[in-house]
Scaffold this active site. Sequence first.
Site, PDB file in Angstrom:
ATOM      1  N   LYS A   1       0.821  -1.211   0.000  1.00 50.65           N
ATOM      2  CA  LYS A   1       0.000   0.000   0.000  1.00 50.65           C
ATOM      3  C   LYS A   1       0.852   1.257   0.000  1.00 50.65           C
ATOM      4  CE  LYS A   1      -4.410  -1.742   1.668  1.00 50.65           C
ATOM      5  NZ  LYS A   1      -5.455  -1.670   2.712  1.00 50.65           N
TER       6      LYS A   1
ATOM      7  N   ARG B   1      -3.621 -10.209   5.068  1.00 46.51           N
ATOM      8  CA  ARG B   1      -4.158 -10.224   3.699  1.00 46.51           C
ATOM      9  C   ARG B   1      -3.075  -9.655   2.789  1.00 46.51           C
ATOM     10  NH1 ARG B   1      -6.906  -6.716   0.191  1.00 46.51           N
ATOM     11  NH2 ARG B   1      -8.461  -7.757  -1.146  1.00 46.51           N
TER      12      ARG B   1
END
Length: 285
Positions: A232, A266
């Site tokens: 991210k 995740r």
Amino acid sequence: MADKSNTLHLQKSINVAGNLLDLATPRVMGILNVTPDSFYAGSRKQELSAVLGSAEQMLIDGATFLDVGGYSSRPGASNISEGEELDRMVPVIDALSKEFPEAILSADTFRAKVARLAVDAGAHVVNDISAGCMDDRMLATVGELGVPYIAMHMRGTPQTMNANTEYDDLLKEIMAYFAERLAAARLAGIKDVIIDPGFGFAKKATQSFELLQKLDHLAYLECPVLVGVSRKSMIYKTLNISANEALNGTTVLNTVALGRGASILRVHDVKEAVEAVKLVNQLSV
């Protein structure tokens, strides 16, 4: 770090298709994006053969869950129709359930109809970025389906969340959000809820790091915690690199998350996450 396990009743297992899945040892969820525009280009898989190949490698590498998403939730992503999301997701879940019957499949959707048809096609878990806030039928639907539910914190929608990053007290407001969402989920009959603090969703990078630093406070909600920081912008913008170069940073933050109580990671890169789990587990041997 204080050990809250002696005073809190932390949920250490979830019921998946009639079987208890132990989360005392953290698990890894592999990301399968059947979209053309997810933020990390390496995760985009549109051909069924490519999805099946990626799924097979993730399972070989140690993934417990495979999370299938047909709607890109990156900031500013296009809003696609329910029909298009169904066309992308349901055939993939159906194929995965037949090819890998041992895998636990997660349907990444905020739409109740998509969740229902995905479970009908073989999904075992519903992963909702809105925790039921974007479709008022979602909680009742998941309660009827009797599957575990991943509820994420977000403000607004993927199209508007970057304009919703002002908090008086980040942790306090997130805890209050989850307390309300958990109460609503229980009222709808959902027995197994996993919470996802939503790194990068309606949060600036500095806020995401603050949340990671305070992740262990989420134990007071007494639910398993899923952490999704994989590649991210909080990583690649901080390091002034690209998402393609953010694997090492992802592993660093996953390791921090494990030390602060994460039950599920995740990720796009399963092998490295599984290795992080194994190494961190050695600290408690």
